[in-house]
Design a protein around this motif. Structure first.
Motif, PDB file in Angstrom:
ATOM      1  N   THR A 126      -5.491 -31.662  51.941  1.00 10.18           N
ATOM      2  CA  THR A 126      -4.501 -31.972  50.913  1.00 10.18           C
ATOM      3  C   THR A 126      -5.163 -32.840  49.854  1.00 10.18           C
ATOM      4  OG1 THR A 126      -2.720 -31.936  52.534  1.00 10.18           O
ATOM      5  CG2 THR A 126      -2.274 -33.063  50.470  1.00 10.18           C
ATOM      6  N   LEU A 127      -5.019 -32.424  48.610  1.00  8.31           N
ATOM      7  CA  LEU A 127      -5.607 -33.187  47.516  1.00  8.31           C
ATOM      8  C   LEU A 127      -4.634 -34.257  47.042  1.00  8.31           C
ATOM      9  CD1 LEU A 127      -7.219 -30.330  45.384  1.00  8.31           C
ATOM     10  CD2 LEU A 127      -8.278 -31.738  47.145  1.00  8.31           C
ATOM     11  N   ILE A 128      -5.176 -35.434  46.757  1.00  8.02           N
ATOM     12  CA  ILE A 128      -4.388 -36.553  46.252  1.00  8.02           C
ATOM     13  C   ILE A 128      -5.025 -37.022  44.947  1.00  8.02           C
ATOM     14  CG2 ILE A 128      -3.520 -38.888  46.680  1.00  8.02           C
ATOM     15  CD1 ILE A 128      -2.419 -36.991  48.713  1.00  8.02           C
ATOM     16  N   LEU A 129      -4.211 -37.064  43.880  1.00  6.66           N
ATOM     17  CA  LEU A 129      -4.641 -37.646  42.617  1.00  6.66           C
ATOM     18  C   LEU A 129      -4.213 -39.104  42.636  1.00  6.66           C
ATOM     19  CD1 LEU A 129      -5.504 -37.631  39.587  1.00  6.66           C
ATOM     20  CD2 LEU A 129      -3.158 -36.898  39.079  1.00  6.66           C
ATOM     21  N   ILE A 130      -5.129 -39.999  42.314  1.00  9.25           N
ATOM     22  CA  ILE A 130      -4.813 -41.428  42.262  1.00  9.25           C
ATOM     23  C   ILE A 130      -5.084 -41.927  40.847  1.00  9.25           C
ATOM     24  CG2 ILE A 130      -5.291 -43.724  43.198  1.00  9.25           C
ATOM     25  CD1 ILE A 130      -6.296 -42.310  45.751  1.00  9.25           C
ATOM     26  N   LEU A 131      -4.035 -42.406  40.195  1.00  8.70           N
ATOM     27  CA  LEU A 131      -4.161 -43.041  38.883  1.00  8.70           C
ATOM     28  C   LEU A 131      -4.296 -44.537  39.118  1.00  8.70           C
ATOM     29  CD1 LEU A 131      -1.225 -41.268  36.980  1.00  8.70           C
ATOM     30  CD2 LEU A 131      -3.592 -40.505  37.204  1.00  8.70           C
ATOM     31  N   PHE A 132      -5.166 -45.194  38.350  1.00  3.51           N
ATOM     32  CA  PHE A 132      -5.332 -46.635  38.540  1.00  3.51           C
ATOM     33  C   PHE A 132      -5.927 -47.283  37.302  1.00  3.51           C
ATOM     34  CE2 PHE A 132      -9.126 -44.537  40.098  1.00  3.51           C
ATOM     35  CZ  PHE A 132     -10.185 -45.293  39.611  1.00  3.51           C
ATOM     36  N   GLU A 133      -5.765 -48.602  37.260  1.00  3.18           N
ATOM     37  CA  GLU A 133      -6.369 -49.423  36.215  1.00  3.18           C
ATOM     38  C   GLU A 133      -7.564 -50.129  36.844  1.00  3.18           C
ATOM     39  OE1 GLU A 133      -5.129 -53.034  33.127  1.00  3.18           O
ATOM     40  OE2 GLU A 133      -3.693 -52.347  34.612  1.00  3.18           O
ATOM     41  N   VAL A 134      -8.658 -50.220  36.109  1.00  3.11           N
ATOM     42  CA  VAL A 134      -9.850 -50.916  36.600  1.00  3.11           C
ATOM     43  C   VAL A 134      -9.749 -52.386  36.222  1.00  3.11           C
ATOM     44  CG1 VAL A 134     -12.367 -51.083  36.456  1.00  3.11           C
ATOM     45  CG2 VAL A 134     -11.268 -48.847  36.432  1.00  3.11           C
ATOM     46  N   SER A 135      -9.964 -53.259  37.202  1.00  4.28           N
ATOM     47  CA  SER A 135      -9.901 -54.697  36.971  1.00  4.28           C
ATOM     48  C   SER A 135     -11.056 -55.129  36.074  1.00  4.28           C
ATOM     49  CB  SER A 135      -9.986 -55.442  38.304  1.00  4.28           C
ATOM     50  OG  SER A 135     -10.152 -56.819  38.088  1.00  4.28           O
ATOM     51  N   ALA A 136     -10.736 -55.885  35.025  1.00  3.47           N
ATOM     52  CA  ALA A 136     -11.772 -56.408  34.127  1.00  3.47           C
ATOM     53  C   ALA A 136     -12.596 -57.491  34.812  1.00  3.47           C
ATOM     54  CB  ALA A 136     -11.126 -56.955  32.858  1.00  3.47           C
ATOM     55  N   GLU A 137     -12.030 -58.132  35.833  1.00  5.30           N
ATOM     56  CA  GLU A 137     -12.719 -59.216  36.533  1.00  5.30           C
ATOM     57  C   GLU A 137     -13.810 -58.718  37.470  1.00  5.30           C
ATOM     58  OE1 GLU A 137      -9.578 -61.275  38.502  1.00  5.30           O
ATOM     59  OE2 GLU A 137      -8.732 -62.038  36.637  1.00  5.30           O
ATOM     60  N   ASP A 138     -13.443 -57.751  38.347  1.00  6.41           N
ATOM     61  CA  ASP A 138     -14.422 -57.343  39.361  1.00  6.41           C
ATOM     62  C   ASP A 138     -14.608 -55.821  39.481  1.00  6.41           C
ATOM     63  OD1 ASP A 138     -12.049 -56.591  40.526  1.00  6.41           O
ATOM     64  OD2 ASP A 138     -12.199 -57.947  42.231  1.00  6.41           O
ATOM     65  N   GLY A 139     -13.973 -55.042  38.616  1.00 14.02           N
ATOM     66  CA  GLY A 139     -14.154 -53.586  38.642  1.00 14.02           C
ATOM     67  C   GLY A 139     -13.374 -52.869  39.741  1.00 14.02           C
ATOM     68  N   SER A 140     -12.532 -53.599  40.458  1.00 22.00           N
ATOM     69  CA  SER A 140     -11.767 -52.968  41.545  1.00 22.00           C
ATOM     70  C   SER A 140     -10.578 -52.182  40.979  1.00 22.00           C
ATOM     71  CB  SER A 140     -11.270 -54.035  42.527  1.00 22.00           C
ATOM     72  OG  SER A 140     -10.349 -54.897  41.885  1.00 22.00           O
ATOM     73  N   ARG A 141     -10.025 -51.345  41.822  1.00 24.52           N
ATOM     74  CA  ARG A 141      -8.851 -50.567  41.447  1.00 24.52           C
ATOM     75  C   ARG A 141      -7.593 -51.435  41.526  1.00 24.52           C
ATOM     76  NH1 ARG A 141      -9.100 -44.918  44.851  1.00 24.52           N
ATOM     77  NH2 ARG A 141     -11.160 -44.236  44.203  1.00 24.52           N
ATOM     78  N   LYS A 142      -6.783 -51.364  40.477  1.00 25.41           N
ATOM     79  CA  LYS A 142      -5.507 -52.084  40.466  1.00 25.41           C
ATOM     80  C   LYS A 142      -4.395 -51.090  40.157  1.00 25.41           C
ATOM     81  CE  LYS A 142      -5.316 -55.730  37.938  1.00 25.41           C
ATOM     82  NZ  LYS A 142      -5.473 -56.756  36.894  1.00 25.41           N
ATOM     83  N   TYR A 143      -3.223 -51.350  40.706  1.00 20.87           N
ATOM     84  CA  TYR A 143      -2.013 -50.561  40.430  1.00 20.87           C
ATOM     85  C   TYR A 143      -2.212 -49.077  40.727  1.00 20.87           C
ATOM     86  CZ  TYR A 143      -1.191 -54.904  37.933  1.00 20.87           C
ATOM     87  OH  TYR A 143      -1.082 -56.214  37.590  1.00 20.87           O
ATOM     88  N   GLU A 144      -2.785 -48.759  41.882  1.00 20.62           N
ATOM     89  CA  GLU A 144      -3.009 -47.362  42.265  1.00 20.62           C
ATOM     90  C   GLU A 144      -1.685 -46.622  42.424  1.00 20.62           C
ATOM     91  OE1 GLU A 144      -5.386 -47.090  45.787  1.00 20.62           O
ATOM     92  OE2 GLU A 144      -7.203 -47.671  44.748  1.00 20.62           O
ATOM     93  N   LEU A 145      -1.646 -45.395  41.879  1.00 20.93           N
ATOM     94  CA  LEU A 145      -0.478 -44.524  42.014  1.00 20.93           C
ATOM     95  C   LEU A 145      -0.958 -43.196  42.608  1.00 20.93           C
ATOM     96  CD1 LEU A 145       2.533 -43.956  41.533  1.00 20.93           C
ATOM     97  CD2 LEU A 145       1.887 -43.055  39.295  1.00 20.93           C
ATOM     98  N   PRO A 146      -0.744 -42.980  43.926  1.00 22.72           N
ATOM     99  CA  PRO A 146      -1.157 -41.713  44.542  1.00 22.72           C
ATOM    100  C   PRO A 146      -0.128 -40.605  44.293  1.00 22.72           C
ATOM    101  CG  PRO A 146      -0.300 -43.226  46.203  1.00 22.72           C
ATOM    102  CD  PRO A 146      -0.267 -43.952  44.899  1.00 22.72           C
ATOM    103  N   ILE A 147      -0.636 -39.418  43.958  1.00 23.45           N
ATOM    104  CA  ILE A 147       0.216 -38.257  43.678  1.00 23.45           C
ATOM    105  C   ILE A 147      -0.376 -37.054  44.417  1.00 23.45           C
ATOM    106  CG2 ILE A 147       1.133 -36.740  41.886  1.00 23.45           C
ATOM    107  CD1 ILE A 147       0.623 -39.073  39.900  1.00 23.45           C
ATOM    108  N   PRO A 148       0.366 -36.448  45.350  1.00 21.94           N
ATOM    109  CA  PRO A 148      -0.161 -35.262  46.049  1.00 21.94           C
ATOM    110  C   PRO A 148      -0.215 -34.059  45.099  1.00 21.94           C
ATOM    111  CG  PRO A 148       2.008 -35.884  46.909  1.00 21.94           C
ATOM    112  CD  PRO A 148       1.652 -36.866  45.860  1.00 21.94           C
ATOM    113  N   LEU A 149      -1.332 -33.364  45.093  1.00 22.46           N
ATOM    114  CA  LEU A 149      -1.485 -32.149  44.291  1.00 22.46           C
ATOM    115  C   LEU A 149      -1.090 -30.958  45.148  1.00 22.46           C
ATOM    116  CD1 LEU A 149      -4.903 -32.846  42.522  1.00 22.46           C
ATOM    117  CD2 LEU A 149      -2.616 -33.265  41.654  1.00 22.46           C
ATOM    118  N   GLN A 150       0.003 -30.308  44.789  1.00 23.32           N
ATOM    119  CA  GLN A 150       0.489 -29.171  45.580  1.00 23.32           C
ATOM    120  C   GLN A 150       0.656 -27.959  44.734  1.00 23.32           C
ATOM    121  OE1 GLN A 150       4.049 -30.604  47.436  1.00 23.32           O
ATOM    122  NE2 GLN A 150       2.942 -32.034  48.691  1.00 23.32           N
TER     123      GLN A 150
END
Length: 150
Positions: A126-150
């Motif tokens: 199952t494919l999952i699309l994840i939208l996210f913002e990259v943290s300016a402080e450390d490059g980590s993923r913030k505010y991840e939104l997973p969406i299943p691709l069907q």
């Protein structure tokens, strides 16, 4: 003789009343008479309502399957400098990565619309699309939104 005439007259009236009632047909909640016409109105099938995905930074995100391996993603985002990233995963591997832009940066809600062309590695995954913002402080993923691709 007077009694026989009265009985015949009564029988004639009963049959006349029954004949008039048989011309009216009762169907469910609708009463149709022989002097009316019923017009059938076709019922259009309901359009499938698209599921919307959202979190603190993404809202009204919808997914449309355009082709066998192609998906259109639309929505709004409240993202610093109007840029966000996305990744498509199958639960084990990152199959595709990218970024997109909104038409307005935070604090405004900007609109976005982009397409992704991605194919499964394994047919059963199952494919999952994840939208996210990259943290300016450390490059980590913030505010991840997973969406299943069907």
């Amino acid at each position: 003789m007077n009694m026989k005439s009265s009985i015949w007259l009564l029988i004639l009236l009963v049959f006349a009343c029954k004949k008039q009632n048989s011309d009216d047909i009762k169907s469910g909640d609708t009463l149709l008479s022989s002097d009316t016409a019923q017009i059938a109105k076709s019922i259009e099938p309901q359009k499938q309502i698209a599921k919307e995905f959202s979190n603190e930074r993404f809202r009204q995100v919808t997914l449309e399957k355009v082709d066998e391996h192609k998906f259109r993603v639309q929505g709004q985002a409240q993202i610093f400098e109007a840029s966000f990233n996305w990744v498509v995963e199958d639960g084990h591997n990152e199959l595709k990565t990218g970024f997109s832009m909104t038409d307005a940066g935070a604090p405004e809600w900007g609109k976005f619309d982009f397409t992704i062309d991605v194919e499964k590695k394994d047919a059963y995954s199952t494919l999952i699309l994840i939208l996210f913002e990259v943290s300016a402080e450390d490059g980590s993923r913030k505010y991840e939104l997973p969406i299943p691709l069907q």
